[in-house]
Design an enzyme around this catalytic site. Structure first.
Site, mmCIF file in Angstrom:
data_model
loop_
_atom_site.group_PDB
_atom_site.id
_atom_site.type_symbol
_atom_site.label_atom_id
_atom_site.label_comp_id
_atom_site.label_asym_id
_atom_site.label_seq_id
_atom_site.Cartn_x
_atom_site.Cartn_y
_atom_site.Cartn_z
ATOM 1 N N GLU A 53 0.810 -1.242 0.072
ATOM 2 C CA GLU A 53 -0.017 -0.011 0.109
ATOM 3 C C GLU A 53 0.828 1.151 0.045
ATOM 4 O O GLU A 53 0.689 2.089 -0.815
ATOM 5 C CB GLU A 53 -0.784 -0.046 1.274
ATOM 6 N N CYS A 89 -0.384 0.022 7.799
ATOM 7 C CA CYS A 89 -1.016 0.702 6.588
ATOM 8 C C CYS A 89 -2.423 1.061 6.451
ATOM 9 O O CYS A 89 -2.695 1.932 5.638
ATOM 10 C CB CYS A 89 -0.864 -0.663 5.501
ATOM 11 N N ALA A 159 15.277 -35.969 -7.686
ATOM 12 C CA ALA A 159 15.233 -36.335 -8.926
ATOM 13 C C ALA A 159 15.389 -38.045 -8.946
ATOM 14 O O ALA A 159 16.087 -38.189 -8.344
ATOM 15 C CB ALA A 159 16.397 -35.695 -9.602
ATOM 16 N N ARG A 189 14.476 -22.633 -5.137
ATOM 17 C CA ARG A 189 15.316 -22.447 -4.200
ATOM 18 C C ARG A 189 15.046 -20.889 -3.851
ATOM 19 O O ARG A 189 14.822 -20.504 -2.760
ATOM 20 C CB ARG A 189 16.792 -22.449 -4.369
ATOM 21 N N ASP A 205 26.978 -35.910 -1.165
ATOM 22 C CA ASP A 205 26.900 -35.245 -2.245
ATOM 23 C C ASP A 205 27.490 -33.640 -1.828
ATOM 24 O O ASP A 205 27.978 -33.006 -2.967
ATOM 25 C CB ASP A 205 25.415 -34.557 -2.624
ATOM 26 N N ARG A 212 23.118 -20.380 -7.177
ATOM 27 C CA ARG A 212 24.362 -20.094 -8.000
ATOM 28 C C ARG A 212 24.116 -19.990 -9.642
ATOM 29 O O ARG A 212 24.706 -19.344 -10.369
ATOM 30 C CB ARG A 212 25.626 -20.712 -7.437
ATOM 31 N N GLU A 294 15.230 -31.341 -0.121
ATOM 32 C CA GLU A 294 16.031 -31.841 -1.210
ATOM 33 C C GLU A 294 16.689 -33.109 -0.869
ATOM 34 O O GLU A 294 17.504 -33.739 -1.720
ATOM 35 C CB GLU A 294 16.930 -30.722 -1.765
#
Length: 357
Positions: A53, A89, A159, A189, A205, A212, A294
């Site tokens: 607003e 507001c 995946a 993300r 992993d 990125r 994930e």
């Protein structure tokens, strides 16, 4: 679509521009209309900065200032009536003499919830509530879930190969999705407040869990490491983004790295479930409104088994078979709402069968 829906639709479009930057605040857009002419529009850009607003009224040109008091404001969410990071507001709208406010949905936040509407009405402003309410609720499903269910909005993502494996074995990382899908994942993300992995995924992993490959803001990285056995040299412990480690040993906070101790479950049989519930409680206390989970398989399946998830996004490479390895999580409930292609990858979007509000 009538003209009222056109203006509210525009407010919704504007609100979406703040995705990933406003948490724990909601996404809000506003449009100011004088005689079927838009004279101002704005949205909540970033947490701690001006609300929709405010930005809408600031955008009104000098030649249109005189029309503010006889214009109608369309806003996706009930205007706030309390002092937070910014002034109410409602007070601004009242001071500008606006005669009518059209609101998409009510705000469930206890400090607002109906109080903003009542304050406007008491000041003599005509209030219309519920225009395109379904779309406005969908816009802020993260915010509403957080305040009605007292937990973050939870998105599961994984995946898998064509034969439903997420890894060929326990010793290495399997690249399943293509570069276009990977960029999309980084966009996902940027739209969420946090991202979570478990101990095994962090160790195997060594992910960075940043954006990125996209221009958006990095989410807060969440790691579950009960015994703090992970080495400090992992990418998750660099300074690229804030990281929270949920553990059973210590509370500690230094710079971008924070350790949060969660309570131990009394019943060993229920310990894994209780541990996850304790993490969700901690996330609520930390004002984390959304999380994308994930990995790995065990962590994702735990969310599924408990029924604590709102969306699942499953990426399948139909050309890749590994025949053995770590099997993909299995959804026990949920409805397929969309299927999309990303190169050769197939992306399926599921929503939990249980309504989120």
């Amino acid at each position: 679509m009538d003209r009222h829906e056109l203006y509210m639709g525009r407010a919704i479009e504007l609100a979406k521009l703040g995705a990933g930057s406003t948490g724990p605040n909601p996404l809000v857009g506003a449009v100011l209309v004088y005689k079927d002419r838009v004279i101002g529009e704005g949205y909540h850009r970033k947490y701690g900065e001006g609300h929709a607003e405010v930005n809408c009224l600031r955008a009104v040109g000098e030649k249109d200032q005189e029309f503010i008091a006889v214009s109608t404001m369309y806003v996706t969410l009930e205007p706030c009536s309390h002092y937070g990071k910014t002034p109410p507001c409602t007070d601004l709208l009242i001071s500008k003499g606006i005669k009518k406010v059209v609101i998409g949905s009510r705000d469930p936040f206890p400090a607002v919830n109906g109080k903003g509407i009542e304050k406007l009405k008491t000041a003599g402003i005509e209030v219309s509530l519920g225009l395109m309410e379904k779309e406005c609720l969908e816009l802020n499903k993260r915010f509403f879930t957080f305040h009605t269910r007292h937990r973050p909005y939870i998105i599961l993502k994984w995946a898998q190969t064509a034969d439903h494996f997420i890894s060929a074995d326990n010793s290495g990382r399997l690249m399943i999705s293509n570069e276009y899908t990977n960029r999309l994942v980084h966009k996902w993300r940027s739209e969420e407040m946090s991202i979570m992995v478990g101990t095994n995924t962090a160790k195997t992993d060594n992910p960075s869990l940043t954006t990125r490959s996209w221009s958006g803001q990095n989410p807060v990285r969440l790691l579950i490491d009960h015994t703090l056995k992970l080495p400090p040299g992992l990418n998750l412990f660099n300074n690229e983004a804030p990281t929270i480690v949920f553990n059973k040993i210590k509370n500690e906070h230094s710079g971008n790295l924070r350790f949060v101790k969660i309570d131990k479950a009394d019943d060993n049989a229920k310990a894994p479930d209780q541990d996850l519930l304790n993490v969700l409680k901690a996330l609520y206390d930390l004002q984390i409104t959304s999380v994308i989970v994930e990995g790995g398989r065990k962590l994702i399946q735990s969310f599924i088994n408990l029924g604590y998830w709102d969306e699942a996004r499953v990426i399948t490479n139909p050309m890749l078979y590994v025949y053995t390895g770590i099997t993909a999580p299995v959804l026990k409930t949920g409805s397929l709402i969309e299927t999309a292609e990303s190169g050769v990858d197939i992306i399926q979007y599921f929503t939990n069968s249980e309504p989120w509000i």
